[in-house]
Design a protein around this motif. Structure first.
Motif, PDB file in Angstrom:
ATOM      1  N   ALA A 211      29.024  37.121  26.828  1.00  0.00           N
ATOM      2  CA  ALA A 211      29.222  37.690  28.155  1.00  0.00           C
ATOM      3  C   ALA A 211      27.896  37.716  28.919  1.00  0.00           C
ATOM      4  O   ALA A 211      27.832  37.412  30.123  1.00  0.00           O
ATOM      5  N   GLN A 212      26.825  38.085  28.212  1.00  0.00           N
ATOM      6  CA  GLN A 212      25.512  38.173  28.844  1.00  0.00           C
ATOM      7  C   GLN A 212      25.049  36.790  29.305  1.00  0.00           C
ATOM      8  O   GLN A 212      24.542  36.633  30.406  1.00  0.00           O
ATOM      9  N   VAL A 213      25.267  35.794  28.448  1.00  0.00           N
ATOM     10  CA  VAL A 213      24.878  34.420  28.785  1.00  0.00           C
ATOM     11  C   VAL A 213      25.721  33.911  29.949  1.00  0.00           C
ATOM     12  O   VAL A 213      25.239  33.245  30.867  1.00  0.00           O
ATOM     13  N   GLY A 214      26.999  34.254  29.947  1.00  0.00           N
ATOM     14  CA  GLY A 214      27.921  33.730  30.943  1.00  0.00           C
ATOM     15  C   GLY A 214      27.725  34.381  32.319  1.00  0.00           C
ATOM     16  O   GLY A 214      28.155  33.836  33.334  1.00  0.00           O
ATOM     17  N   ARG A 215      27.074  35.517  32.335  1.00  0.00           N
ATOM     18  CA  ARG A 215      26.927  36.267  33.574  1.00  0.00           C
ATOM     19  C   ARG A 215      26.208  35.429  34.632  1.00  0.00           C
ATOM     20  O   ARG A 215      25.132  34.885  34.398  1.00  0.00           O
ATOM     21  N   GLY A 216      26.829  35.283  35.806  1.00  0.00           N
ATOM     22  CA  GLY A 216      26.225  34.510  36.874  1.00  0.00           C
ATOM     23  C   GLY A 216      26.434  33.016  36.719  1.00  0.00           C
ATOM     24  O   GLY A 216      26.285  32.261  37.661  1.00  0.00           O
ATOM     25  N   ARG A 217      26.784  32.552  35.494  1.00  0.00           N
ATOM     26  CA  ARG A 217      26.997  31.115  35.293  1.00  0.00           C
ATOM     27  C   ARG A 217      28.486  30.766  35.409  1.00  0.00           C
ATOM     28  O   ARG A 217      28.834  29.678  35.833  1.00  0.00           O
ATOM     29  N   LEU A 218      29.352  31.680  35.009  1.00  0.00           N
ATOM     30  CA  LEU A 218      30.785  31.415  35.058  1.00  0.00           C
ATOM     31  C   LEU A 218      31.290  31.574  36.496  1.00  0.00           C
ATOM     32  O   LEU A 218      30.747  32.353  37.270  1.00  0.00           O
ATOM     33  N   PRO A 219      32.311  30.804  36.872  1.00  0.00           N
ATOM     34  CA  PRO A 219      32.872  30.951  38.229  1.00  0.00           C
ATOM     35  C   PRO A 219      33.434  32.363  38.410  1.00  0.00           C
ATOM     36  O   PRO A 219      33.929  32.958  37.454  1.00  0.00           O
ATOM     37  N   ASP A 220      33.341  32.908  39.629  1.00  0.00           N
ATOM     38  CA  ASP A 220      33.896  34.252  39.793  1.00  0.00           C
ATOM     39  C   ASP A 220      35.089  34.247  40.734  1.00  0.00           C
ATOM     40  O   ASP A 220      35.507  35.245  41.256  1.00  0.00           O
ATOM     41  N   ARG A 221      35.627  33.032  40.913  1.00  0.00           N
ATOM     42  CA  ARG A 221      36.858  32.968  41.709  1.00  0.00           C
ATOM     43  C   ARG A 221      37.735  31.922  41.064  1.00  0.00           C
ATOM     44  O   ARG A 221      37.274  30.851  40.681  1.00  0.00           O
ATOM     45  N   ILE A 222      39.017  32.253  40.860  1.00  0.00           N
ATOM     46  CA  ILE A 222      39.903  31.303  40.177  1.00  0.00           C
ATOM     47  C   ILE A 222      41.169  31.104  40.984  1.00  0.00           C
ATOM     48  O   ILE A 222      41.589  31.967  41.763  1.00  0.00           O
ATOM     49  N   TRP A 223      41.777  29.958  40.811  1.00  0.00           N
ATOM     50  CA  TRP A 223      43.020  29.573  41.513  1.00  0.00           C
ATOM     51  C   TRP A 223      44.203  30.080  40.688  1.00  0.00           C
ATOM     52  O   TRP A 223      44.343  29.786  39.518  1.00  0.00           O
TER      53      TRP A 223
END
Ligand code: ATP
Ligand code: MG
Lengths: 257, 267
Positions: B24-36
């Motif tokens: 979760a820490q690694v993914g923070r800011g890297r994962l998309p924060d809007r999904i279809w």
């Protein structure tokens, strides 16, 4: 001997048994056999000759495909405690303690708890397992378990005892001890015994009479009387009388007509 | 050795939590924060919520009493369903296993049961039993009954012939053989099926609570969090169900160890 005068307690007359199936197996063919009251009869025979089949017929689990079996004058239909049967396989109930195993037949008979306890106390002493009364069978050795099975059957006081290679899986020393224990039990409370084995020496040591079966399909090949004095001991095993009968039986069990 | 199992389980859970938190820490800011979502976009979705937002959400669910109430209500339903279903299943399984001598008489019937998709009975149960508690509990009970019926039936069928023969030779009636041989000998199989069924009951409840869905209920909580979607709520809901299954299973194992002291290796 008075044995000739008394009627047989157990008899098989021209018994044949065939296991049905894709390839039917003829296990027994025209086998006739008598066991007199209070007699210790050993049945000797090679592997797969139908010894267990014969015992299961006497125990009431199988019906002969031909011929008839009678116990105390009446025909056998179904199992019952009067013909105590110790299976070849390990059949001590693992979920019951040693004492509960010993008392099971009495429970089935409807004997009151106090009386059951008295009998199981007695047998625990006889087989030398008093300290194991509340142990589960997993804590016993194979030989001890078998002794419990024999005592469990004796506790119901059957007229007849059917034993299927009870000491087959034991080493020679334990086997000898178990044989002495059984002989002791038998001498104390005389019973009619049909003892199946493929060990010549065991048959000689325990029995009054030996019946030798032929290879499958089993039929009676020879009879021997064992007139050795009782109680028997290690001395008996090396006596000349013992060795003489042993030689005769040994020759009869070998290959040949 | 239950204590060793418990320790191993705790270590495994802890490791899982640590791995998740790192991810979760690694993914923070890297994962998309809007999904279809098929019809529209959802903004500000946290695909892997950080421990911070999980703690926040957890605190909210606890303080509002939603979580505790849901746990109580859903556990109650699972418990009653499990009880009724096990009773019915075990009794029927014992009957089919012991009552019919000829194997071929009962077995096709029992096999039919095995392939009954009991979860799919949901609409039928709504029609039959209405929108209330009954249809939810009965859906769980049915699913449990299918599993325990099979467990009891096959447990009885697998009782070694030698014990039954020895007992019959000792003069035991059919009834005594049933009580003293069949029941204890088939206990391990029956017990295992109840354990499996308990796990399945928790799966079923999530579906069953979509009937007349309303709070408090863990199933509806999960459904709601999926509809929004609110990933932190989902994760907490899933973890809660997981924890409850674990608690049920531990209780079951304790019971098992007591009841099978006679077996070579208990548990
Ligand atoms: N349930 C069964 N179905 C078919 N054939 C069987 C069955 N039980 C035994 N047989 C066959 O019957 C024959 C006699 O078997 P049985 O078990 O009576 O032999 P046994 O003399 O007791 O042998 P062992 O010394 O190995 O115990 C064997 O050839 C065996 O293959
Ligand atoms: Mg045999």
């Amino acid at each position: 001997m008075t044995a000739n005068a008394s009627p047989p307690l157990l008899e098989a007359l021209d018994v044949s048994y065939t296991y049905s199936g894709l390839t039917p197996t003829r296990a027994l063919e025209d086998l006739s056999l008598e066991v007199k009251e209070n007699e210790f009869l050993a049945v000797l025979g090679p592997v797969g000759c139908g010894k267990t089949t014969l015992l299961r017929i006497f125990a009431g689990f199988l019906r002969p495909t031909k011929g008839s079996v009678r116990c105390a004058g009446s025909s056998i239909d179904g199992p019952g405690w009067q013909r105590g049967y110790v299976l070849q396989e390990q059949a001590i109930f693992p979920w019951m303690t040693v004492r509960e195993n010993l008392e099971f037949g009495l429970l089935a008979k409807g004997v009151a708890p106090a009386a059951r306890r008295a009998v199981s106390d007695q047998f625990l002493g006889l087989i030398g397992l008093s300290e194991f009364e509340s142990a589960f069978p997993k804590e016993l050795s194979t030989g001890m378990s078998k002794m419990v099975e024999v005592a469990r059957v004796l506790a119901t006081d059957p007229a007849l005892l059917l034993l299927d290679e009870p000491f087959g899986a034991l080493d020679a020393q334990t086997r000898a001890r178990m044989q002495d224990a059984l002989a002791g039990l038998w001498e104390r409370r005389r019973k009619t015994v049909l003892f199946v084995t493929h060990d010549v020496e065991e048959a000689l040591y325990l029995a009054d009479r030996i019946v030798v079966l032929s290879p499958r399909p089993g039929k009676v090949k020879a009879h021997f009387a064992v007139d050795l004095p009782r109680p028997r001991s290690v001395e008996t095993r090396f006596s000349t009388g013992f060795l003489a009968v042993k030689r005769k039986v040994w020759e009869a069990t070998g290959p040949g007509p | 050795m239950p204590s060793l199992r418990v320790r191993r389980g705790a270590v495994a859970l802890l490791a899982l939590a640590v791995v998740y938190l790192i991810a979760a820490q690694v993914g923070r800011g890297r994962l998309p924060d809007r999904i279809w979502m098929g019809a529209h976009y959802v903004e500000n979705v946290q695909l892997l919520p950080t421990w911070h937002s999980l703690a926040e959400e957890g605190a909210f669910l606890l303080e509002s009493g939603i979580l505790l109430d849901s746990v109580l209500v859903s556990s109650g339903r699972v418990f009653i369903g499990l009880l009724l279903g096990s009773l019915a299943g075990i009794v029927l399984g014992l009957l089919t296993g012991w009552g019919t001598r000829v194997e071929s008489l009962a077995d096709p019937w029992v096999t039919l049961f095995r392939f009954t998709p009991a979860l799919a009975l949901l609409p039928l149960y709504v029609v039959w039993f209405g929108y209330g508690e009954a249809s939810k509990v009965l859906l769980i009970a049915t699913n449990v009954a299918v599993i325990t019926l099979l467990g009891a039936h096959h447990g009885v069928r697998a009782v070694p012939r030698v014990y039954l023969d020895a007992a019959a030779s000792l003069g035991a009636s059919r009834w005594l053989r049933f009580r003293k041989i069949v029941l204890p000998a088939s206990f391990p199989s029956i017990f295992n099926s109840v354990r499996v069924a308990a796990g399945l009951a928790w799966v079923t409840i999530v579906v069953a609570e979509l009937i007349d869905a309303r709070m408090p209920s863990l199933g509806y909580l999960l459904a709601l969090s999926g509809a929004y979607p609110r990933v932190p709520t989902m994760l907490i809901g899933i973890a809660t169900v997981g924890a409850l299954v674990l608690v049920f299973d531990l209780l079951a194992l304790l019971l098992h160890a007591r009841a099978t002291r006679w077996m070579g290796r208990a548990g």
